[in-house]
Write a protein that holds these residues in place. Structure first.
Motif, short mmCIF file in Angstrom:
data_model
loop_
_atom_site.label_atom_id
_atom_site.label_comp_id
_atom_site.label_asym_id
_atom_site.label_seq_id
_atom_site.Cartn_x
_atom_site.Cartn_y
_atom_site.Cartn_z
N ASP A 1 2.37 -8.97 12.75
CA ASP A 1 3.39 -7.93 12.71
C ASP A 1 4.77 -8.55 12.48
N TYR B 1 7.20 -8.26 9.01
CA TYR B 1 8.56 -7.73 9.11
C TYR B 1 9.56 -8.73 8.52
N SER C 1 12.05 -4.77 16.84
CA SER C 1 10.68 -4.39 17.16
C SER C 1 10.58 -3.86 18.58
N ARG D 1 2.88 -4.46 5.42
CA ARG D 1 3.70 -3.62 6.29
C ARG D 1 4.06 -2.31 5.61
N ILE D 2 4.38 -2.36 4.32
CA ILE D 2 4.76 -1.15 3.60
C ILE D 2 3.57 -0.20 3.48
N ASN E 1 1.11 0.18 5.35
CA ASN E 1 0.73 0.76 6.63
C ASN E 1 1.85 1.58 7.25
N SER E 2 2.88 1.87 6.47
CA SER E 2 3.97 2.73 6.93
C SER E 2 3.69 4.18 6.53
N ALA F 1 7.19 4.77 2.50
CA ALA F 1 6.75 3.63 1.70
C ALA F 1 7.07 3.85 0.22
N TYR G 1 10.77 3.57 -0.42
CA TYR G 1 11.20 2.18 -0.30
C TYR G 1 10.88 1.40 -1.58
#
Length: 805
Positions: free
Chosen positions: A460, A464, A493, A540-541, A543-544, A549, A552
C-alpha cells in the motif's frame, strides 16, 4: 588405486549410443526415466560432456555398450609417480616461483574412454623437496572432495519447478561492477543536459551505470572479494559456479575450493571459529576428522584455499557483523588464501577492510538471450519454438526486458512462459510477491525481527509513493525527495499515520531485504525497476473508485511519463471499456475543433480508401498520416508508422480469411516500410518481402524500388563493404527512398500547418499510439468496444457515429 570419478564418452561411444537410441526409438527423456536419472545427466552424456561414473555406467549398460574394461580402469599411483615428469615443468623452481599447470589425458583405447586429470603445481614458499609432496597431497584432496563439492554446488533452487535442475545446464556468464553504482557521484542535470526528464528517468537510468568486467576476471585479479548484489542478482549461482570451475581446473587450478554456506554451518547459540566451519564443511565433503586435524592448518598456512562464504544475509542481523569480523581475522591470519564473501549490503565492506568490493551487474540483452535459450532447451526441449517466441516477446516488450535483467525474475518469467505464452495481468503482482515474501519463504528462515509493516501495508505504501513521485519529479529521488515522499504518503494514510515508523529502518528493509529500492548513484534513488514503479501506481489507481481513477488518468493522458502507468492500469482494470471510450473521446476532441486538421484527416482517410489492399483501413490511414506528417517535419523519422506497429497486418489478413493466429511468422507491412525509413532498419530493404509489399501498396513503386535496391550492397555478403557504402552514400540513398515513397503516393498535397497545429498533431499521434497499446493489453475489454475503437481510429468526426460514452 584411484578410480576415475568423472568420465567423458568418446566420439565412437557417442556414435554407438545414438545408433542404439535410433534403433530403439528412444528419446533422452525416456532413457532417463527408465534409468531413474535426471534427463540433464543423460543429455550431458549424449552431448559428450563430463558425467559421473554411475551415470556413465548405467547409460552404457542400458544401450549394450561394453564397459567391462572401463569398470576395471584405474590410475595407479606408481603410474602417476613414473609419469610425473611429463606432468610437471621440465625444470622445477627453487626460488619460490609457481610452476605452470599441466593437463594430461589418459586414453583407454579398448573403450575409447578419455579421463582428464589436472595436476597442479606446488604452493609457494616451500623448498623443492617438499613441493612435490604438497602438490600430490593437495591434488589428492581435490580428487577426494570433487564429487561431493560438485554435488553440493551443481544444483539450483527454482520456484515452481518440481524436477531437479543443474547449474552447468543453465549458468550464464555474469559481469560485475568494479565500482559500485552507489559509490559514484553524478549530476543528472549535467549527465542528461540535452534529454528531457520524461525520457531519462525511465529507461535512460541504465546509462548511468559504471562499466563492467567479467566476473571471472574480478576473481583472478582480487584475492579477497566482497561480492554485492540485490535479491535474485545471482550471487549464490556465481559462487557455486566459481567453486565448480575451480575444482574442475578452469579457474584458479592451484587452489582447493570450499563452498561455505554460513547458515548451515553456524549455530545461533555458538558462532564458533571459522576454522571449525571450514573443517566441518570438509568433513561434509567426506574427509575424515583425523586427517583434517593436522591438514587444515597446513593448507591455510600454505595459501592453498579458495574459501567461498555464502548466506551472510540469512544470519540473524545481530550476528552478521560478528561473523564478518571473524572472517576478517581469518583472512589476516592466513593472507595467502583467497576469500569471497557474498552479501546484499556493501556496508560490511567497512568491516572487511582488505576486501575489494564488486557488485553484480544486471543481465544485458545478450545474457538474457543466452539464459533463455539454455532454459528452454533444458526444461522443454520437446518444444523448440518456445525459445523463439520468448525472444520475440522480450525484444518487443521493453518493460518486460527490464524486469528480465534480474536473473531471479528472468527465471520466474521463463517458468511462467513454460506453461503459458501469454502473460496475465497479475504477472507483475507475482513479481512483487516474490520480492516481498515468497523468496524469503523458500529459504525456510525463522523470523529474526519484528517488522513495523505487514506485507499488505508495504504494498500500500509503495503504491502510494509511486504515484506521488511521478506527479512530483518522476522515477528518481534526489536529495531529500525520497524521505519527503514517504513521509507525505504515510501522513496521508489513515492506517499508516497511526504507526511509529523508523524511516531509516524502513528504507533498509526496502533496500536490503526486498531489493525494491536502489541507490543509482550517491544520493540518487529509484525503485529497482521502473516497470514495477508503473505497476505499483497502476495497482493503486485500478483499485480506486472508477470515476476518480478515470478522471485521474485522463488528466495525464498527454504526459509521456504517465503512459506506462496508463497502459498498466487499463490492462488490470475491470472498468477497461469505460476507460478506453473516455480516452478515445478525449483524443478525438484534441483535433475536433480545428477545421484544417479535420480536413487533413478526411484526406488521409480518402487515400486509405483508394488504395487496393487486403489490409485494415486503419493501418493504411496510419501509413498516409505518418508519411505526410514526416514530409512536413512534424514527426521524427523513428516515429514513422509507430502507431501501426502494435497491430500485425498479416494477422489482420489471415483473420479476414477466417484463419486467426495460424501463421508462425508474421510480417507487418507498416513495420517493413518503417525499416526502410531508418538507418539501422534499412538493412531489411535487402530482403525480398520489401518488393512484394511494394506491389501490394503501390504497384508504381516497384520499378523505383528495384532501381534503388540495385545500388544497395548486400550486407549479408560483406558487412564491412556495406558499412563503408552506408557511411558515404547511405544518407543520399535513404532520402531518395523516402522521396520515392512520398512522390508516388496518390493525390499528395502540401499542408501549411502552423507550429501549434504540428504540436497538436504530434500529441494526437502519441495519444493514439497509447490508445492502441491499451487496447492490446486490456484483459477485460469487450470485443464490441475494441472493434468500435479500432475501426474509428484516425477518422475525422464526420466519418463515424460518435460512440455512446
Amino acid at each position: 588405486m584411484v578410480a576415475a570419478l568423472m568420465l567423458r564418452a568418446s566420439s565412437d561411444i557417442l556414435s554407438k549410443a545414438q545408433e542404439e537410441l535410433t534403433l530403439r526409438e528412444y528419446t533422452p527423456l525416456q532413457l532417463a526415466s527408465e534409468l531413474s536419472l535426471a534427463v540433464q545427466l543423460v543429455e550431458n552424456f549424449l552431448n559428450g560432456e563430463i558425467v559421473d561414473r554411475n551415470t556413465y555406467n548405467l547409460v552404457c549398460e542400458k544401450l549394450n555398450i561394453s564397459i567391462n574394461t572401463i569398470q576395471d580402469l584405474t590410475i595407479e599411483k606408481s603410474v602417476e609417480s613414473k609419469d610425473i615428469s611429463t606432468l610437471q615443468p621440465s625444470t622445477v623452481s627453487t626460488n619460490n616461483s609457481v610452476a605452470d599447470n599441466k593437463t594430461v589425458a589418459i586414453t583407454n583405447s579398448n573403450n575409447n574412454l578419455t579421463i582428464e586429470n589436472t595436476f597442479q603445481s606446488s604452493s609457494d614458499n616451500l623448498p623443492t623437496s617438499v613441493e612435490f609432496g604438497l602438490d600430490e597431497s593437495l591434488q589428492s584432496i581435490r580428487k577426494s572432495i570433487s564429487s561431493a563439492l560438485i554435488r553440493q554446488c551443481d544444483r539450483l533452487r527454482v520456484i515452481d519447478i518440481n524436477t531437479p535442475l543443474y547449474l552447468h545446464n543453465l549458468y550464464t556468464e555474469i559481469n560485475v561492477f568494479a565500482t559500485l553504482p552507489s559509490s559514484q557521484y553524478l549530476d543528472l542535470n549535467e549527465a542528461f543536459a540535452n534529454v528531457s526528464p520524461e525520457q531519462y528517468d525511465r529507461f535512460y537510468l541504465e546509462k548511468l551505470q559504471p562499466p563492467t568486467i567479467p566476473a571471472n576476471q574480478a576473481l583472478e585479479e582480487s584475492k579477497q572479494i566482497l561480492l554485492v548484489g540485490g535479491l535474485g542478482a545471482g550471487k549464490t549461482t556465481l559462487l557455486k559456479y566459481w567453486a565448480i570451475a575451480c575444482i574442475s581446473g578452469n579457474i584458479l587450478p592451484k587452489y582447493l575450493p570450499v563452498f561455505l554456506p554460513l547458515r548451515s554451518l553456524i549455530t545461533l547459540h555458538d558462532i564458533g571459529d571459522p576454522i571449525l566451519w571450514l573443517k566441518q564443511q570438509l568433513i561434509n565433503y567426506g574427509l575424515s576428522d583425523e586427517f583434517l586435524d593436522h591438514k587444515v592448518e597446513q593448507l591455510l598456512n600454505q595459501g592453498n584455499l579458495l574459501l567461498i562464504w555464502d548466506e551472510l544475509d540469512d544470519l540473524p542481523e545481530i550476528h552478521r557483523a560478528e561473523v564478518a569480523q571473524k572472517i576478517l581475522r581469518l583472512s589476516d591470519r592466513y593472507p595467502k588464501n583467497r576469500l569471497v564473501v557474498a552479501t546484499r549490503n556493501p556496508i560490511y565492506g567497512h568491516i572487511l577492510e582488505s576486501f575489494s568490493i564488486v557488485g553484480i551487474a544486471p543481465f544485458e540483452e545478450s545474457q538474457i538471450t543466452t539464459f533463455a535459450s539454455k532454459w528452454f532447451q533444458t526444461i522443454c526441449a520437446d518444444k523448440p519454438k518456445k525459445n523463439e517466441k520468448f525472444q520475440q516477446l522480450i525484444t518487443t516488450n521493453k518493460p518486460l526486458a527490464e524486469i528480465a535483467s534480474n536473473p531471479l525474475l528472468l527465471t520466474h518469467l521463463c517458468t511462467v512462459f513454460n506453461s503459458c505464452e501469454y502473460l496475465k495481468p497479475n504477472f507483475y503482482q507475482e513479481i512483487l510477491n516474490l520480492l516481498l515474501t515468497k523468496w524469503e519463504q523458500t529459504k525456510c528462515l525463522p523470523s529474526f525481527s519484528n517488522q513495523t509493516l505487514s506485507t499488505a501495508q508495504k504494498l500500500d505504501l509503495l503504491s502510494y509513493v509511486a504515484i506521488v513521485s511521478l506527479d512530483r519529479h518522476g522515477y528518481v529521488w534526489q536529495n531529500n525527495q525520497l524521505e519527503e515522499d514517504f513521509q507525505a504518503c504515510i501522513a496521508a494514510s489513515h492506517n499508516l499515520s497511526k504507526l511509529a515508523i523508523n524511516y531509516d529502518q524502513l528504507f533498509e528493509i526496502f533496500k536490503w531485504q526486498h531489493s525494491l529500492l536502489i541507490e543509482c548513484a550517491k544520493g540518487i534513488y529509484s525503485l529497482a525497476h521502473t516497470t514495477l514503479h508503473d505497476y505499483l501506481a497502476a495497482y493503486r489507481i485500478a483499485n480506486s473508485m472508477p470515476s476518480a481513477a478515470q478522471k485521474y488518468l485522463l488528466e495525464r493522458i498527454y504526459l509521456n511519463r504517465w503512459h506506462g502507468v496508463i497502459v498498466m492500469t487499463v490492462s488490470i482494470s475491470q472498468q477497461a471499456d469505460s476507460m478506453l471510450k473516455m480516452m478515445k473521446r478525449k483524443i478525438d476532441d484534441l483535433v475536433s475543433q480545428d477545421p484544417q486538421l479535420q480536413s487533413f484527416l478526411t484526406w488521409v482517410n480518402q487515400q486509405s480508401i483508394q488504395i487496393q489492399t487486403p489490409y485494415k483501413a486503419v493501418t493504411i490511414r496510419a501509413l498516409y498520416l505518418d508519411i505526410d506528417l514526416e514530409n512536413t517535419r512534424s514527426l521524427d523519422r523513428a516515429r514513422a508508422l509507430d502507431i501501426a506497429h502494435s497491430r500485425s497486418l498479416e494477422r489482420a489478413r489471415t483473420k479476414a480469411l477466417g484463419n486467426e493466429n495460424t501463421m508462425e511468422t508474421e510480417l507487418d507491412i507498416d513495420y517493413t516500410i518503417n525499416l526502410a525509413l531508418n538507418l539501422d532498419l534499412a538493412l531489411y530493404f535487402a530482403n525480398h518481402p520489401v518488393l512484394e509489399l511494394a506491389c501490394i501498396l503501390e504497384p508504381d513503386l516497384q520499378r523505383g524500388l528495384q532501381f534503388l535496391r540495385q545500388k544497395f550492397p548486400d550486407p549479408s555478403k560483406n558487412r564491412e563493404a556495406f558499412a563503408k557504402w552506408w557511411q558515404s552514400k547511405g544518407l543520399d540513398w535513404s532520402k531518395k527512398l523516402r522521396s520515392l515513397i512520398v512522390q508516388h503516393r496518390k493525390s499528395s498535397q502540401e499542408w501549411q500547418f502552423s507550429d501549434n497545429q504540428l504540436k497538436v498533431l504530434r500529441t494526437y499521434h502519441d495519444a493514439n499510439k497509447l490508445l492502441i497499446e491499451c487496447l492490446n493489453n486490456a484483459e477485460y475489454v469487450s470485443p464490441l468496444v475494441k472493434s468500435q475503437i479500432e475501426s474509428t481510429l484516425l477518422l475525422p468526426q464526420g466519418e463515424y457515429s460518435i460512440l455512446q460514452y
